[in-house]
Write a protein that holds these residues in place. Structure first.
Motif, PDB file in Angstrom:
ATOM      1  N   SER A   1       0.841  -1.194   0.000  1.00  0.00           N
ATOM      2  CA  SER A   1       0.000   0.000   0.000  1.00  0.00           C
ATOM      3  C   SER A   1       0.875   1.243   0.000  1.00  0.00           C
ATOM      4  O   SER A   1       2.040   1.196   0.365  1.00  0.00           O
ATOM      5  CB  SER A   1      -0.916   0.010   1.213  1.00  0.00           C
ATOM      6  N   GLN A   2       0.275   2.358  -0.427  1.00  0.00           N
ATOM      7  CA  GLN A   2       1.006   3.620  -0.507  1.00  0.00           C
ATOM      8  C   GLN A   2       1.341   4.131   0.882  1.00  0.00           C
ATOM      9  O   GLN A   2       0.531   4.050   1.801  1.00  0.00           O
ATOM     10  CB  GLN A   2       0.113   4.656  -1.203  1.00  0.00           C
ATOM     11  N   GLU A   5      -1.199   8.500   1.020  1.00  0.00           N
ATOM     12  CA  GLU A   5      -2.445   8.325   0.267  1.00  0.00           C
ATOM     13  C   GLU A   5      -3.157   9.652   0.080  1.00  0.00           C
ATOM     14  O   GLU A   5      -3.373  10.385   1.054  1.00  0.00           O
ATOM     15  CB  GLU A   5      -3.382   7.390   1.042  1.00  0.00           C
ATOM     16  N   GLN A   6      -3.524   9.919  -1.155  1.00  0.00           N
ATOM     17  CA  GLN A   6      -4.300  11.130  -1.418  1.00  0.00           C
ATOM     18  C   GLN A   6      -5.734  10.748  -1.741  1.00  0.00           C
ATOM     19  O   GLN A   6      -6.005   9.720  -2.357  1.00  0.00           O
ATOM     20  CB  GLN A   6      -3.727  11.900  -2.614  1.00  0.00           C
ATOM     21  N   SER A   7      -6.642  11.602  -1.319  1.00  0.00           N
ATOM     22  CA  SER A   7      -8.046  11.393  -1.677  1.00  0.00           C
ATOM     23  C   SER A   7      -8.726  12.742  -1.892  1.00  0.00           C
ATOM     24  O   SER A   7      -8.393  13.721  -1.205  1.00  0.00           O
ATOM     25  CB  SER A   7      -8.760  10.610  -0.564  1.00  0.00           C
ATOM     26  N   GLN A   9      -8.917  10.644  -5.700  1.00  0.00           N
ATOM     27  CA  GLN A   9      -7.954  10.492  -6.798  1.00  0.00           C
ATOM     28  C   GLN A   9      -8.264  11.457  -7.922  1.00  0.00           C
ATOM     29  O   GLN A   9      -7.367  11.882  -8.651  1.00  0.00           O
ATOM     30  CB  GLN A   9      -7.964   9.058  -7.313  1.00  0.00           C
ATOM     31  N   CYS A  23      -4.397  14.318   2.270  1.00  0.00           N
ATOM     32  CA  CYS A  23      -3.164  13.549   2.127  1.00  0.00           C
ATOM     33  C   CYS A  23      -2.882  12.906   3.479  1.00  0.00           C
ATOM     34  O   CYS A  23      -2.703  13.619   4.477  1.00  0.00           O
ATOM     35  CB  CYS A  23      -2.025  14.481   1.719  1.00  0.00           C
ATOM     36  N   SER A  25      -0.653  10.056   5.755  1.00  0.00           N
ATOM     37  CA  SER A  25       0.577   9.286   5.801  1.00  0.00           C
ATOM     38  C   SER A  25       0.445   8.101   6.750  1.00  0.00           C
ATOM     39  O   SER A  25      -0.218   8.197   7.784  1.00  0.00           O
ATOM     40  CB  SER A  25       1.730  10.179   6.260  1.00  0.00           C
ATOM     41  N   SER A  26       1.106   7.007   6.391  1.00  0.00           N
ATOM     42  CA  SER A  26       1.121   5.851   7.277  1.00  0.00           C
ATOM     43  C   SER A  26       2.288   5.946   8.261  1.00  0.00           C
ATOM     44  O   SER A  26       2.432   5.107   9.151  1.00  0.00           O
ATOM     45  CB  SER A  26       1.234   4.559   6.463  1.00  0.00           C
ATOM     46  N   GLY A 105       2.414  11.263  -2.813  1.00  0.00           N
ATOM     47  CA  GLY A 105       1.132  10.614  -2.986  1.00  0.00           C
ATOM     48  C   GLY A 105       0.901  10.375  -4.467  1.00  0.00           C
ATOM     49  O   GLY A 105       1.677  10.826  -5.314  1.00  0.00           O
ATOM     50  N   GLN A 106      -0.185   9.713  -4.775  1.00  0.00           N
ATOM     51  CA  GLN A 106      -0.444   9.345  -6.169  1.00  0.00           C
ATOM     52  C   GLN A 106      -1.046  10.487  -6.969  1.00  0.00           C
ATOM     53  O   GLN A 106      -1.186  10.397  -8.174  1.00  0.00           O
ATOM     54  CB  GLN A 106      -1.355   8.104  -6.244  1.00  0.00           C
TER      55      GLN A 106
END
Lengths: 114, 121
Positions: A1-2, A5-7, A9, A23, A25-26, A105-106
């Motif tokens: 997994s990233q 993560e951005q949401s 997309q 955005c 972060s893990s 992020g993506q």
């Protein structure tokens, strides 16, 4: 997994509407950047956030950093067609000897209809 | 903000040839520059860190003999893609850190070049 993560997309809005891009972060954030990119072009620096609770604004764009939640949000007020593009968050998530290296992020593709 | 330039902006080459991409910080000195690659509709992936006066450090999975990096001065880093193959076709972007001005700020602002579109036939 990233790791970042951005949401969402992608996002399509009508001109004049407000919008928010997140955005998450893990890992621990040592600093977070927001950039805008048009496809096939370089990145335009928007803002950099370092401290928890920090908030910065430039024209109609505001970014906040929630360090505890390891999250940042980018908010655009009264969007215009000129805001269209790809928004990327980049972060230093490793700190220490990895200082300055960014993980991205993506991206979020924003379309603003006139 | 600071300006970072890249040259060339686009390059098309034959398979097996080498291509050199330049990254310059125009109005500031950069002891560290970073090289990224970006595939279509994907995010940026860090390839390596270019350090002035010393060897570059590469990310896991990036072949150092294939992607040669030279940081000869405080304003110039070069990335050479050796024996290029079609799978090396990508968008390559460099970034450079401008040291913070005044105050004790931990993080340097990173500025990106306009990118280089490499197509290997």
């Amino acid at each position: 997994s990233q790791e970042l993560e951005q949401s969402p997309q992608s996002l399509i809005v009508q001109e004049g509407k407000n919008l928010t891009i997140n955005c998450t972060s893990s890992k621990t954030l040592y600093g977070l950047y927001w950039y805008k990119q048009k496809y096939g072009e370089g990145l335009i620096f928007l803002m950099m956030l370092q401290k928890g609770g920090e908030e910065k604004s430039h024209e109609k764009i505001t970014a906040k950093l929630d360090e505890k939640k390891q999250q940042s949000s980018l908010h655009i007020t009264a969007s215009q067609p000129s805001h269209a593009g790809i928004y990327l968050c980049g972060a230093d998530i490793k700190g220490g000897t990895s200082y300055g290296k960014l993980t991205f992020g993506q991206g979020t593709i924003l379309t603003v209809h006139p | 903000g600071a300006v970072v330039s890249q040259h060339p902006s686009r390059v098309i080459c034959k398979s097996g040839t080498s291509v050199k991409i330049e990254c310059r910080s125009l109005d500031f000195q950069a002891t560290t520059m970073f090289w990224y690659r970006q595939f279509p509709k994907q995010s940026l992936m860090l390839m390596a860190t270019s350090n002035e006066g010393s060897k570059a450090t590469y990310e896991q999975g990036v072949e150092k003999d294939k992607f040669l990096i030279n940081h000869a001065s405080l304003t110039l880093s070069t990335l050479t893609v050796t024996s290029a193959h079609p799978e090396d076709s990508s968008f390559y972007i460099c970034s450079a850190s401008e040291p913070p001005r005044g105050g004790s700020i931990v993080l340097d602002t990173q500025y990106f070049g306009p990118g280089t579109r490499l197509t290997v036939l």
